[in-house]
Design an enzyme around this catalytic site. Structure first.
Site, PDB file in Angstrom:
ATOM      1  N   ASP A 264    -121.996  27.889 -29.138  1.00 42.61           N
ATOM      2  CA  ASP A 264    -122.233  27.265 -30.436  1.00 42.61           C
ATOM      3  C   ASP A 264    -121.039  26.448 -30.916  1.00 42.61           C
ATOM      4  OD1 ASP A 264    -120.660  29.531 -30.788  1.00 42.61           O
ATOM      5  OD2 ASP A 264    -122.177  30.635 -31.895  1.00 42.61           O
TER       6      ASP A 264
ATOM      7  N   ASP B  87    -124.195  41.369 -38.757  1.00 50.62           N
ATOM      8  CA  ASP B  87    -125.617  41.471 -39.105  1.00 50.62           C
ATOM      9  C   ASP B  87    -126.494  41.411 -37.847  1.00 50.62           C
ATOM     10  OD1 ASP B  87    -125.299  38.846 -38.371  1.00 50.62           O
ATOM     11  OD2 ASP B  87    -125.963  37.983 -40.274  1.00 50.62           O
TER      12      ASP B  87
ATOM     13  N   HIS C 174    -126.316  39.304 -35.332  1.00 53.73           N
ATOM     14  CA  HIS C 174    -126.678  37.983 -34.791  1.00 53.73           C
ATOM     15  C   HIS C 174    -126.016  37.715 -33.437  1.00 53.73           C
ATOM     16  CE1 HIS C 174    -123.200  36.095 -37.211  1.00 53.73           C
ATOM     17  NE2 HIS C 174    -122.922  35.798 -35.951  1.00 53.73           N
TER      18      HIS C 174
ATOM     19  N   GLU D 224    -129.065  33.627 -36.729  1.00 53.87           N
ATOM     20  CA  GLU D 224    -128.966  34.509 -37.889  1.00 53.87           C
ATOM     21  C   GLU D 224    -130.243  35.317 -38.060  1.00 53.87           C
ATOM     22  OE1 GLU D 224    -126.213  34.900 -39.041  1.00 53.87           O
ATOM     23  OE2 GLU D 224    -125.172  33.135 -39.773  1.00 53.87           O
TER      24      GLU D 224
HETATM   25  C1  GLP Z   1    -119.664  34.067 -34.843  1.00 59.46           C
HETATM   26  C2  GLP Z   1    -120.081  33.548 -33.480  1.00 59.46           C
HETATM   27  C3  GLP Z   1    -120.713  34.645 -32.630  1.00 59.46           C
HETATM   28  C4  GLP Z   1    -119.808  35.864 -32.612  1.00 59.46           C
HETATM   29  C5  GLP Z   1    -119.626  36.363 -34.016  1.00 59.46           C
HETATM   30  C6  GLP Z   1    -118.773  37.612 -34.112  1.00 59.46           C
HETATM   31  O1  GLP Z   1    -120.728  34.190 -35.707  1.00 59.46           O
HETATM   32  N1  GLP Z   1    -121.003  32.472 -33.607  1.00 59.46           N
HETATM   33  O2  GLP Z   1    -120.929  34.165 -31.308  1.00 59.46           O
HETATM   34  O3  GLP Z   1    -120.373  36.863 -31.796  1.00 59.46           O
HETATM   35  O4  GLP Z   1    -118.979  35.318 -34.765  1.00 59.46           O
HETATM   36  O5  GLP Z   1    -117.426  37.306 -34.013  1.00 59.46           O
HETATM   37  P1  GLP Z   1    -116.252  38.352 -33.925  1.00 59.46           P
HETATM   38  O6  GLP Z   1    -116.141  38.676 -32.474  1.00 59.46           O
HETATM   39  O7  GLP Z   1    -115.069  37.602 -34.425  1.00 59.46           O
HETATM   40  O8  GLP Z   1    -116.617  39.524 -34.737  1.00 59.46           O
END
Ligand code: GLP
Length: 262
Positions: free
Chosen positions: A72, A141, A143, A148
């Site tokens: 992304d 959440d 995702h 989302e």
């Molecule tokens: C963002 C990214 C996800 C990732 C999430 C959690 O939303 N788009 O791909 O898994 O963050 O990130 P973290 O590993 O910093 O908790």
């Protein structure tokens, strides 16, 4: 679904890096038949990237014939901006391994036509032969990428509006101000990840415990998009003990027990 429960974040990172390196080595990638790897951003994969960089430095894995597709990118951010995911990947991984830069694919947050950019990304994944292993993380959440709550479980790469919870969680990369986090992003779909031949998800910390319970113990539900893994034929969640805090004792014991068996 396989759930690998380890003591702490460092072990999760080491386990994931060794698994990825093994898969790459076993496939014997060549220029004409590269290994296609899907990659995430976020804090969780940083340890895995550090381990992969180390393994590459020790010549235990090479990324020369590895093609990557990132999950992304924020809409409106380009590589010049430090908060962009492209820049994150260059700084934390790609610049430190022996990758051929032409094999790196990221969604362009500055594309003049974001819809066309998303279609072209799906086409590029198809043309590469499909993703062999998709590494991912999970939002608090539940995702996956930027899919989302409420995202279609058969979605493809597209533009998504980010949930308030996600903007708050990611504000730490934007000087602590959720309003500075872009409200929209380009993201691979749940269906895009599900097409990968293997999916490996990293989960670490108490703040992910509620979502991990929903994903592992509850039903498939678009409000916890990572629960789609229940339908994948080759999915692994590798997590630390903290992340299992909301799982039933019985669930934890079950997954730990089957991992111990030869
Ligand atoms: C963002 C990214 C996800 C990732 C999430 C959690 O939303 N788009 O791909 O898994 O963050 O990130 P973290 O590993 O910093 O908790």
């Amino acid at each position: 679904m396989r759930v690998v429960i380890l003591d702490n974040y460092e072990e999760v990172s080491r386990w994931a890096a060794l698994h990825i390196a093994k898969r790459i080595r076993e496939s014997g990638p060549q220029a004409a038949k590269p290994f296609v790897l899907g990659l995430p951003t976020g804090s969780t994969p940083l340890g895995t990237y550090r381990e992969l960089i180390r393994l590459c430095g020790e010549k235990k894995v090479s990324f020369k014939n590895v093609v990557t597709f990132n999950m992304d990118e924020y809409l409106g951010l380009g590589e010049d901006q430090p908060e962009s995911y492209r820049r994150f990947m260059m700084d934390n991984f790609f610049n430190h391994v022996d990758m051929d830069k032409k094999n790196i694919h990221t969604l362009n947050g500055l594309a003049p036509d974001s819809g066309a950019e998303c279609l072209a990304y799906e086409e590029a994944i198809r043309a590469s032969g499909g993703i062999e292993l998709f590494l991912g993380g999970m939002g608090s959440d539940g995702h996956l990428a930027f899919n989302e709550p409420g995202s279609s479980l058969s979605s493809r790469t597209r533009v998504k509006t980010l949930a308030g919870e996600t903007r708050i969680a990611n504000a730490r990369f934007f000087g602590g101000d959720p309003r500075r986090v872009p409200a929209t992003a380009l993201t691979v779909g749940v269906g895009t990840v599900m097409d990968a031949r293997e999916v490996l998800i990293l989960v670490s910390g108490y703040q992910k415990a509620r979502a991990l319970r929903a994903v592992v113990e509850e039903g498939i539900n678009h409000m916890w998009t990572l629960s789609c893994l229940q339908m994948h034929q080759c999915a692994i969640i590798v997590c630390d003990r903290e992340a299992t805090d909301e799982l039933k004792v019985r669930t934890v014991r079950y997954f730990m027990d089957i991992e111990k068996r030869p």
